[in-house]
Design a protein around this motif. Sequence first.
Motif, short mmCIF file in Angstrom:
data_model
loop_
_atom_site.label_atom_id
_atom_site.label_comp_id
_atom_site.label_asym_id
_atom_site.label_seq_id
_atom_site.Cartn_x
_atom_site.Cartn_y
_atom_site.Cartn_z
N ALA A 54 0.84 -1.20 0.00
CA ALA A 54 0.00 0.00 0.00
C ALA A 54 0.87 1.25 0.00
O ALA A 54 2.00 1.24 0.51
CB ALA A 54 -0.93 -0.01 1.21
N PRO A 55 0.38 2.35 -0.54
CA PRO A 55 1.20 3.55 -0.65
C PRO A 55 1.32 4.32 0.66
O PRO A 55 0.60 4.07 1.63
CB PRO A 55 0.43 4.39 -1.69
CG PRO A 55 -0.99 4.00 -1.47
CD PRO A 55 -0.95 2.52 -1.16
N VAL A 56 2.24 5.26 0.66
CA VAL A 56 2.32 6.29 1.70
C VAL A 56 1.51 7.47 1.20
O VAL A 56 1.62 7.86 0.03
CB VAL A 56 3.78 6.70 1.95
CG1 VAL A 56 3.84 7.93 2.86
CG2 VAL A 56 4.56 5.55 2.54
N VAL A 57 0.68 8.04 2.05
CA VAL A 57 -0.15 9.19 1.68
C VAL A 57 0.39 10.44 2.36
O VAL A 57 0.71 10.42 3.55
CB VAL A 57 -1.63 8.96 2.07
CG1 VAL A 57 -2.44 10.23 1.87
CG2 VAL A 57 -2.22 7.82 1.26
N LEU A 58 0.49 11.52 1.61
CA LEU A 58 1.04 12.78 2.11
C LEU A 58 0.04 13.90 1.91
O LEU A 58 -0.53 14.06 0.82
CB LEU A 58 2.34 13.10 1.35
CG LEU A 58 2.89 14.53 1.46
CD1 LEU A 58 3.39 14.81 2.87
CD2 LEU A 58 3.99 14.75 0.43
N ALA A 91 10.38 5.60 -0.13
CA ALA A 91 11.60 5.01 -0.68
C ALA A 91 12.04 3.80 0.13
O ALA A 91 12.42 2.76 -0.43
CB ALA A 91 12.71 6.06 -0.73
N LEU A 92 12.00 3.91 1.45
CA LEU A 92 12.40 2.80 2.32
C LEU A 92 11.51 1.58 2.12
O LEU A 92 11.98 0.43 2.19
CB LEU A 92 12.35 3.23 3.78
CG LEU A 92 13.45 4.18 4.26
CD1 LEU A 92 13.09 4.78 5.60
CD2 LEU A 92 14.79 3.45 4.35
N ARG A 93 10.23 1.83 1.87
CA ARG A 93 9.27 0.73 1.75
C ARG A 93 9.11 0.24 0.31
O ARG A 93 8.49 -0.79 0.08
CB ARG A 93 7.90 1.20 2.28
CG ARG A 93 7.92 1.53 3.76
CD ARG A 93 6.75 2.44 4.16
NE ARG A 93 6.91 2.88 5.55
CZ ARG A 93 6.35 2.27 6.59
NH1 ARG A 93 5.56 1.22 6.39
NH2 ARG A 93 6.54 2.71 7.81
N GLY A 94 9.64 1.01 -0.65
CA GLY A 94 9.52 0.63 -2.05
C GLY A 94 8.10 0.70 -2.56
O GLY A 94 7.67 -0.16 -3.34
N VAL A 95 7.35 1.73 -2.12
CA VAL A 95 5.96 1.86 -2.53
C VAL A 95 5.72 3.24 -3.13
O VAL A 95 6.56 4.13 -3.05
CB VAL A 95 5.00 1.64 -1.34
CG1 VAL A 95 5.18 0.22 -0.78
CG2 VAL A 95 5.22 2.68 -0.24
N ASP A 96 4.53 3.42 -3.70
CA ASP A 96 4.15 4.70 -4.28
C ASP A 96 3.86 5.73 -3.19
O ASP A 96 3.59 5.38 -2.04
CB ASP A 96 2.91 4.55 -5.15
CG ASP A 96 3.17 3.75 -6.42
OD1 ASP A 96 4.34 3.39 -6.67
OD2 ASP A 96 2.19 3.49 -7.15
N LEU A 97 3.91 6.98 -3.60
CA LEU A 97 3.53 8.08 -2.73
C LEU A 97 2.31 8.76 -3.33
O LEU A 97 2.32 9.16 -4.50
CB LEU A 97 4.68 9.09 -2.61
CG LEU A 97 4.38 10.36 -1.81
CD1 LEU A 97 4.16 10.02 -0.34
CD2 LEU A 97 5.51 11.37 -1.95
#
Length: 292
Positions: free
Chosen positions: A157-161, A181-187
Motif C-alpha cells: 500500500a502507498p504512503v499518503v502525504l 523510498a524505504l518501503r519501495g511503494v508509491d507516494l
Amino acid sequence: MSTPAENAGILVAVDGSPGSDAAVIWAAREGLRRKVPVTLLHVIAPMMVTWSSAVAESSIADLQEDSSARVLVHAQQVFESALEDPKSVSLRTESRPSPVVGSLAEASRSALMLVVGNRGAGGHKRLPLGSVAAGLLHHAHSPVVVIHEDDVADATAPVVLGVDGSPSSEAATRFAFEEAALRGVDLVALHAWSDIGAVPLFALDWRVYEEEAQETLAERLAGWQEQYPDVQVQRRLVRDRPAHWLVEESQHAQLVVVGSRGRGGFTGLLLGSVASTVAQLSHAAVAVVRIH
C-alpha cells in the motif's frame, strides 16, 4: 555523517497496552528499514497517596518499579517477535519516574521519531485518541507516529502525504518521500486548495483554482521527485476538507504523513486541525511532522 537524532534512533512509548504493542512492532520494523536503534521507554506516572508513611511510599515505589520492569520485559518480547533476527536492530530499554507526556516529550528531543499507540492502558477501545498520544502531538520535539492497534496495512500500500505549502508540510514531504523510498511503494500526494468546508461550484471559477493548485502541487513535489527518482508519485487534487480526504485515502494506505500545522496556522499554534483530525480518525498509521 549521522545526526544526533539518527544516533538516538526511534523512541517508543510503552505501557503494556495493545496499542503499545502495535507501536513496538511498527518501530522494530522501522528500525530495521532505517538501520537505527530503538529505545523502549516506560514512564512511571507519579502516584498520589493520602497518608504520610515513608514505609508505604517505599512499598509503592517498589511496586511501581516492578510493574515497569514487567512492562519493559513484555515490550522487549514483542519487539523480538516482530523481527526474524532480533539482533538485527539495536535495542535498549529505559524507565523514568516522571509525568508521562512531559518525560516523553523531553526524551523526543534526541529522537529521530517518537512512536506511540493511539490509546494507552487506561483508554477505552472506542476512544479515537488517548490523552498521552494527544499530548505528544502538541508537545513532542520530533515527528510523532501514532499507531492504531487494529491497523492491518498491506505492505504494498502507498504512503499518503498531505501537501499544503506550509513550512511543516515541507518537512512532512521529506519524511513521506523517505518512507516511500524505504518501503519501495508509491507516494500519494493530496492537495486541497481550500481548508474550509464545501464551496458552491457557482461561487468560484473552479478551473482557475484547479490550474493554480496543480502548479502549486507540482512545484512542491518537483525537488523531492528528483531526489527520490524511484518513488512513483500519484497526485490527488481536491477542492476542500483536506482532513476528510486524507482519512478516506488512509483506508488504502500503510502510512499517512501530515505537517503539524497547516498554511492557516499561526506561529504559536502547536497543532493544526487537519493533523489532529487525521491522527484521530485515520485507518492507517499517522506521522505528524513539525518544525521548530
